[in-house]
Design an enzyme around this catalytic site. Structure first.
Site, mmCIF file in Angstrom:
data_model
loop_
_atom_site.group_PDB
_atom_site.id
_atom_site.type_symbol
_atom_site.label_atom_id
_atom_site.label_comp_id
_atom_site.label_asym_id
_atom_site.label_seq_id
_atom_site.Cartn_x
_atom_site.Cartn_y
_atom_site.Cartn_z
ATOM 1 N N ARG A 74 0.827 -1.219 0.000
ATOM 2 C CA ARG A 74 0.000 0.000 0.000
ATOM 3 C C ARG A 74 0.861 1.269 0.000
ATOM 4 N NH1 ARG A 74 -3.075 0.489 4.563
ATOM 5 N NH2 ARG A 74 -4.719 1.677 3.556
ATOM 6 N N ILE A 75 1.956 1.258 0.789
ATOM 7 C CA ILE A 75 2.759 2.485 0.882
ATOM 8 C C ILE A 75 3.569 2.692 -0.405
ATOM 9 C CG2 ILE A 75 4.650 3.637 2.117
ATOM 10 C CD1 ILE A 75 3.587 2.269 4.700
ATOM 11 N N ASP B 72 9.130 -6.030 -6.528
ATOM 12 C CA ASP B 72 8.409 -6.650 -5.416
ATOM 13 C C ASP B 72 8.239 -8.128 -5.774
ATOM 14 O OD1 ASP B 72 6.094 -5.422 -3.133
ATOM 15 O OD2 ASP B 72 6.182 -7.555 -3.637
ATOM 16 N N ALA C 79 9.519 -1.956 1.866
ATOM 17 C CA ALA C 79 9.261 -3.382 2.080
ATOM 18 C C ALA C 79 9.130 -3.654 3.580
ATOM 19 C CB ALA C 79 10.426 -4.186 1.516
ATOM 20 N N PRO C 80 8.327 -4.647 3.947
ATOM 21 C CA PRO C 80 8.329 -5.062 5.358
ATOM 22 C C PRO C 80 9.661 -5.758 5.637
ATOM 23 C CG PRO C 80 6.990 -6.567 4.043
ATOM 24 C CD PRO C 80 7.440 -5.479 3.106
ATOM 25 N N ASN D 55 15.011 -10.187 3.422
ATOM 26 C CA ASN D 55 15.510 -8.880 2.951
ATOM 27 C C ASN D 55 16.332 -8.115 4.005
ATOM 28 O OD1 ASN D 55 13.640 -7.699 4.661
ATOM 29 N ND2 ASN D 55 12.173 -7.235 3.049
ATOM 30 N N ALA E 73 11.122 2.786 6.003
ATOM 31 C CA ALA E 73 10.486 1.491 6.283
ATOM 32 C C ALA E 73 11.039 0.892 7.579
ATOM 33 C CB ALA E 73 10.684 0.560 5.090
ATOM 34 N N ARG E 74 12.148 0.189 7.509
ATOM 35 C CA ARG E 74 12.745 -0.410 8.704
ATOM 36 C C ARG E 74 14.263 -0.296 8.619
ATOM 37 N NH1 ARG E 74 8.554 0.152 10.633
ATOM 38 N NH2 ARG E 74 7.206 -1.352 11.706
ATOM 39 N N ASP F 225 14.465 7.737 7.929
ATOM 40 C CA ASP F 225 13.522 7.967 9.032
ATOM 41 C C ASP F 225 13.645 6.849 10.064
ATOM 42 O OD1 ASP F 225 11.326 9.352 10.295
ATOM 43 O OD2 ASP F 225 10.047 7.676 9.670
ATOM 44 N N GLU G 158 17.292 1.525 16.703
ATOM 45 C CA GLU G 158 16.638 2.780 17.124
ATOM 46 C C GLU G 158 15.777 2.561 18.379
ATOM 47 O OE1 GLU G 158 14.201 3.173 13.506
ATOM 48 O OE2 GLU G 158 12.429 2.820 14.725
ATOM 49 N N HIS H 60 11.869 8.213 13.158
ATOM 50 C CA HIS H 60 10.769 7.286 12.843
ATOM 51 C C HIS H 60 9.426 7.990 13.024
ATOM 52 C CE1 HIS H 60 9.646 2.748 12.677
ATOM 53 N NE2 HIS H 60 8.721 3.494 12.095
HETATM 54 C C1 COI Z 1 4.408 0.975 11.643
HETATM 55 O O1 COI Z 1 3.197 1.222 11.745
HETATM 56 O O2 COI Z 1 4.815 -0.103 11.192
HETATM 57 C C2 COI Z 1 5.387 2.006 12.033
HETATM 58 O O3 COI Z 1 6.479 1.986 11.545
HETATM 59 C C3 COI Z 1 4.975 3.003 13.069
HETATM 60 C C4 COI Z 1 5.778 3.016 14.342
HETATM 61 C C5 COI Z 1 4.955 3.531 15.505
HETATM 62 C C6 COI Z 1 6.452 1.736 14.725
#
Ligand code: COI
Length: 327
Positions: free
Chosen positions: A153-154, A173, A203-204, A209, A231-232, A256, A261, A293
């Protein structure tokens, strides 16, 4: 019904109180993450809700089970902080939330524009009454090739927003999204690394990954590439990224999120000795913009996170199949 709600921020309180009145549950609420040390707090709760800093590993899930807790919601989209396999094994039901992709997508575009137009050095100059232009010449988005990694979605929303700028958009993807084809072209990841002027990660985080941005993949990228990560943190090998900024392989970097973190971001740690050295080092570069974040952090998203998280939790406790159920 009694539930435990952890990592509660002041901005979530009103929505939580409204839900409490409407749904009539009793709640134990805490600002801190749920840990083995404070798990006794949830004795007597049927379910709990967390954000991203409660690390739900097998031991903690076992403890929850022992305390009689059978349902868990994370008020986040990402769920890499929860050991789903262990939850499945222990019979703990888990679900996440979904909120509008615009919050993170808008933020990603903002980071791209800030970097392209050298906002950070311009702001620093202005603070000391230096209004010179030299070195601040920017670039237009229109003339870039932007690679979007992850078209859920993002990622899809980022592609849609980018399409308004008229740039070339590449995407990658493992599960292509038909809707994304109207904005860009799916290519193999290696082609995306090679051809993109800007690469943005959506990506999650999975075991596959982890550190997808590393020495090898960075070596394939264009010199001066713009990298964005909303993302992460662990999608990037931070040490490799630092080296690439020093070598000018990375021309501009927007992060971000960052590895490790947790325990720093979203907290006031100004009087503490922080131990995330890469974070402190990366922050000093003029071409690196880092934020804590907060791409998700809009009124709209926060309301959906609390609403979705708590309604889903109550639904699961009541035996319903709820949206976002992961196991
Ligand atoms: C998420 O919703 O996955 C975020 O990255 C938000 C954060 C509060 C962990």
């Amino acid at each position: 019904m009694k539930i435990g709600v952890f990592e509660v921020r002041a901005d979530e309180a009103r929505c939580l109180e409204n839900l409490q009145q409407e749904l009539g549950f009793e709640a134990v609420t805490r600002q801190e993450p749920l840990t083995l040390e404070n798990a006794e707090l949830v004795r007597g709760c049927q379910g709990i809700s967390i954000l991203g800093q409660s690390r739900m590993d097998e031991k903690l899930l076992e403890k929850l089970r022992e305390l009689g807790v059978g349902c868990l919601t994370t008020r986040t989209v990402g769920y890499n902080h929860i050991d789903l396999e262990a939850a499945r094994k222990l019979g703990v039901q888990v679900c996440n939330v979904s909120y509008g992709p615009e919050s993170v997508a808008d933020y990603t575009i903002m980071l791209l524009l800030l970097l392209l137009r050298n906002y950070k050095p311009a702001l620093y100059r202005q603070n000391v009454n230096d209004y010179s232009l030299a070195g601040l010449m920017g670039r237009q988005v229109k003339n870039l090739t932007v690679g979007v990694v992850g078209t859920g979605r993002i990622g899809l929303k980022v592609m849609e927003e980018l399409s308004g700028f008229g740039c070339r958009i590449l995407a990658s993807d493992p599960y292509p999204n038909e809707k994304a084809r109207q904005y860009g072209t799916y290519v193999p990841l290696e082609q995306l690394w090679r051809e993109s002027d800007c690469i943005t990660l959506h990506a999650p985080l999975t075991t596959e990954n982890y550190h997808m941005i590393n020495r090898e993949t960075l070596a394939l990228m264009k010199d001066g590439v713009i990298l964005l990560n909303c993302a992460r943190g662990p999608l990037m090998d931070t040490e490799a990224v630092i080296q690439a900024v020093e070598d000018k392989k990375i021309g501009r970097l927007g992060m971000d999120v960052i590895e490790e973190e947790e325990g720093i971001y979203h907290m006031d740690r100004r009087d503490d000795i922080l131990k995330n050295r890469p974070m402190a080092y990366l922050r000093q570069f003029p071409n690196v913009v880092m934020t804590q974040h907060l791409a998700f952090y809009t009124e709209e998203a926060v309301e959906s996170m609390v609403e979705g998280g708590i309604r889903n939790l109550c639904g699961m406790i009541g035996g319903e199949k709820v949206p976002g159920q992961l196991c």
